[in-house]
Design a protein around this motif. Sequence first.
Motif: not given
Length: 375
Positions: A18-40
């Motif tokens: 459970d905890v392993y898959q939860l952080d895998l999901l977090r990493s996917k969300v992170m990568n998506f936001l890094l690629e698609t959003e403008k951020w400071d």
Amino acid sequence: EKTKYGEDKKNRRKFFEDVYQLDLLRSKVMNFLLETEKWDFFMIHFTMLDRVQHWYWKFMDKSHPRYEQNECSNYIERTYQLMDKIFSEALQRIPKNSTILIMSDHGFGVYIKDINVNMWLKKEGYLFFKEKNIGLLKRFFKKINFSPNKIINLVFYFRFGFLLKSLSKKTIHKITNQFTINYEDIDYSKSKAYSYGHYGPIYINKDLIKNKNEYEELRNEIIKKLRLIKDPVYNERLINEVWKKEELYRGQKLDMMPDIIPIMQNFSFGASSILTFMSDKVFSDPITYKTAEHRIEGIFAICGPNIKKGINRTIDITDILPTLLYIIDSKIPTDTDGKILNSIFLKNPKLDKPKEIYYDVEKEKLKNIIQNLNI
């Protein structure tokens, strides 16, 4: 996490998954936001290392009193390997001129037993129960020594741990208070001290203290006795550090802080912040089966275009916030704990004048908005 850790083989494996898959999901969300959003400024918190080390440490550490080698023994190593992979993937998506910071707010080490500081205070004559106003149900459970610790053990023994996951700390507290001793059952007209908090901090009942001299004498007396406690595993001195509140805290809320703050063998022993009197004994086995606890030492790593390379030094965690605010060119409150880590920069920070206290400005704006509501 959908699973509550339990000592049976199935729950051990399921909790890790459970905890392993939860952080895998977090990493996917992170990568998506890094690629698609403008951020400071971009920040993400991974919890897997904390969860896995809390509960699987005894399967890795041969020095642990309850060391056990089995299929869980490589879980912590696998967790660090996953974090390496996640960080590597993130680096490919972060602009080259970015300043990157990795930090933890604590480290980890062996956890051995829970300690019921309130029971120790009772035995030493500093804490008393209300004898007449305790309900019949509580009296019965007290007589047969049916403590929260025993209740939790029964819950896990019959594999009902999943029920605890669905309950909030507040709900668990409310349920156990119905039939076990809690803070409402302390006789504050007689009790000079009580403990509340995860690591056993002690509060002095100032309603019973006549003056400052009596207060200091009581604190010194309790501290002296605390230093004499021996642990039940190694028969060594339990308290390796103990502070008075003014040695750690400052500011307008100082009076709200605990009067005595002990550290028990570098956090190898601790107390429950949920259950008041978790056991009828001073020492008991961990109520949640955890085998590791936090340590003061953590991790801080930083790199970027204005950051020196090859520096290896000890810093204070309070220095991270002002340093980060400086990097992102944000206002630093003048009463912020810590200081900017000047020595890590290629070009020294310009600190000609204190920066504006931002929250005072925001407070004034909020005040004007409320006044204009015409309520």
